[in-house]
Design a protein around this motif. Structure first.
Motif, mmCIF file in Angstrom:
data_model
loop_
_atom_site.group_PDB
_atom_site.id
_atom_site.type_symbol
_atom_site.label_atom_id
_atom_site.label_comp_id
_atom_site.label_asym_id
_atom_site.label_seq_id
_atom_site.Cartn_x
_atom_site.Cartn_y
_atom_site.Cartn_z
ATOM 1 N N ILE A 1 70.749 -16.695 9.094
ATOM 2 C CA ILE A 1 70.749 -15.954 10.340
ATOM 3 C C ILE A 1 70.446 -17.138 11.420
ATOM 4 N N ILE B 1 67.396 -4.457 7.168
ATOM 5 C CA ILE B 1 68.589 -5.291 7.056
ATOM 6 C C ILE B 1 69.835 -4.169 6.190
ATOM 7 N N PHE C 1 71.115 -2.509 9.132
ATOM 8 C CA PHE C 1 72.027 -3.300 9.693
ATOM 9 C C PHE C 1 73.343 -3.651 9.195
ATOM 10 N N ILE D 1 69.116 -6.359 14.306
ATOM 11 C CA ILE D 1 68.775 -7.672 13.696
ATOM 12 C C ILE D 1 67.664 -8.340 14.467
ATOM 13 N N TRP E 1 76.553 -9.152 3.193
ATOM 14 C CA TRP E 1 75.094 -8.694 3.570
ATOM 15 C C TRP E 1 74.465 -8.059 2.213
#
Length: 489
Positions: free
Chosen positions: A276, A335, A338, A358, A420
């Motif tokens: 990230i 996460i 997200f 995030i 992801w």
């Protein structure tokens, strides 16, 4: 010592983030021949991580000889060379060579700085805040790089990318130059049988005479730990490393502890830290407006850095294990949310919700895992093998960083949001790993951590909650061992 180590780690963060804001900058692309291959940019970025990984493995064989201080100085010299090569680049090969030099530098610095900080603390409560501050400065280097890029890329000259790259020399010169005038750690001097130097540094750190009670008490604990570890070495064999610590016949579980030093930072990178930070612009481009990407990426990395600062004031109260465990659980949930938001049909509300999630994820990441991992690995490594523990920590960090940074842009392009799921699995595995294998090291001296692992059980960790008779028996064994070793010292 804290300032010098923090400056080295800020350079580490700055170097990790500096190319992120330049990868799409026309003068930068023009200077390296406007590459068109899908693999060129990831290779430029990831060559740095690969060099750091290889360095961390290679230097384990000689850093005990040159010491923690010597390793940090060597890293800063390599950083200056790498920065000059990169800033003068006019081709992809030259840029990669410069990245390899800075990768070598960061591999050396990341393996030595946490150990140096932990071994120079004079109180039990020193290690946590010192390493948390160090991690906060590390991550502060990432948004600093992004904001410098953000300003310079408004120009369209060659200086617009060369000046930000060469700027990291300021960190290396100031840190390496100041480290030249500082001593190594007392524990390293004692381990090298340099008694007088160890006594002198220990006295300076405690601001007390060598024959004072505090200095003599710490000296005895260090020498006791060295003697106990030498006794444990008789059952140490390299083949046990092939089992990654599952089979460990050493009394103090030396192999298992070194394997934990490798796996914890590797898990941290699997959880999405560098992915990230390196590619925040690319990630945010899919969930926000193009004209806001650079701005929001800079704010995101600033938020990541801000999350590290509360740990300085809370780590000694919350403990290492709880911080890592509950942080991993919270991050797994965030996460996952997200991923769901980027997977479902988009609307402005959903996209901004994904941005908000995030942001929270990165703040929690900065607080729970960025500083605590460096601290925990430095504490858990045995003194005689602390240079190997530092190298294992850096190796795990950079091996997984290379994998995720190289695969990240390719994964986003080929499979989209499905990538992801890999990050989610890393967060879940991290929570399970900490729960099963990581005892609490807070509130103990570095020498007392050895005795956490004297015991049996599935994990090899000492059981701290027994019945009265068993607890007394273990206490008697520990006291007997300490007295016997003290007599030998």
């Amino acid at each position: 010592m804290k300032i010098v180590c923090g400056t080295s780690f800020m350079m580490y963060g700055y170097d990790a983030g500096i190319l992120g804001g330049l990868l799409l900058h026309p003068p930068f692309l023009s200077a390296i021949g406007n590459p068109t291959s899908t693999y060129t940019i990831p290779m430029i970025t990831a060559s740095y991580d690969l060099a750091a990984c290889v360095t961390a493995v290679g230097i384990a064989f000689f850093t005990f000889s040159i010491g923690r201080r010597g390793t940090i100085i060597m890293g800063n010299i390599a950083a200056i060379i790498g920065s000059v090569i990169q800033a003068s680049s006019y081709s992809v090969p030259q840029l990669i060579i410069g990245r390899l030099f800075t990768g070598f530098a960061i591999g050396a610095i990341s393996s030595a700085v946490p150990t140096y900080l932990s071994e120079t603390g004079t109180e039990i409560g020193d290690r946590g805040p010192a390493n948390a501050l160090n991690a906060a400065l590390l991550i502060s280097g990432v948004p600093l790089a992004y904001w410098i890029d953000f300003g310079f890329t408004k120009m369209y000259t060659q200086a617009s990318w060369r000046v930000p790259v060469i700027f990291q020399c300021i960190f290396a010169i100031s840190s390496g130059g100041a480290m030249w005038f500082l001593p190594d750690t007392p524990r390293w001097y004692y381990a090298r049988n340099r008694w007088e130097e160890g006594d002198a540094v220990l006295a300076r750190l405690n601001d007390a005479p060598v024959d004072s009670e505090q200095v003599q008490k710490t000296r005895t604990e260090i020498l006791t730990a060295i003697e106990a570890e030498l006794e444990a070495n008789s059952s140490l064999h390299w083949k046990q490393f092939l089992t990654m610590g599952i089979i460990d016949n050493t009394r103090m579980k030396i192999i298992r502890r070194l394997c934990i030093c490798f796996w914890l930072p590797m898990l941290r990178e699997w959880m999405g830290s560098s992915l990230i930070a390196y590619y925040s612009s690319i990630i945010l481009s899919s969930v926000t407006q193009p004209n806001l990407v650079s701005l929001i990426a800079g704010v995101l990395n600033t938020f990541f850095a801000l999350g590290c600062f509360p740990l300085i004031f809370t780590i000694e109260r919350t403990g290492r294990r709880s911080t890592l465990l509950y942080g991993a659980i919270a991050m797994s949930i965030l996460i996952t949310i997200f991923t769901i938001l980027v997977a479902i049909p988009h609307s402005p509300t959903i996209l901004w919700a994904a941005v908000a999630v995030i942001f929270i994820f990165m703040f929690v990441f900065g607080y729970a895992w960025q500083g605590a991992v460096w601290l925990y690995c430095a504490e858990i490594a045995p003194l005689e093998y602390r240079h190997i523990g530092g190298a294992a920590t850096a190796t795990g960090e950079w091996l997984m960083t290379f994998i995720t940074v190289f695969a990240g842009p390719i994964g986003f392009e080929k499979v989209g949001w499905y990538f992801w799921l890999w990050v989610i699995s890393g967060n879940v595995v991290a929570a399970v790993f900490v729960f099963l294998l990581c005892p609490e090291t807070g509130g103990r001296t570095l020498e007392e951590v050895d005795y956490l692992f004297v015991g049996g059980g599935l994990t090899g960790l000492r059981k701290e909650f027994h019945g009265p008779e068993q607890e007394v028996g273990e206490k008697e064994k520990e006291v007997e061992m300490r007295e016997r070793v003290d007599e030998g010292v």
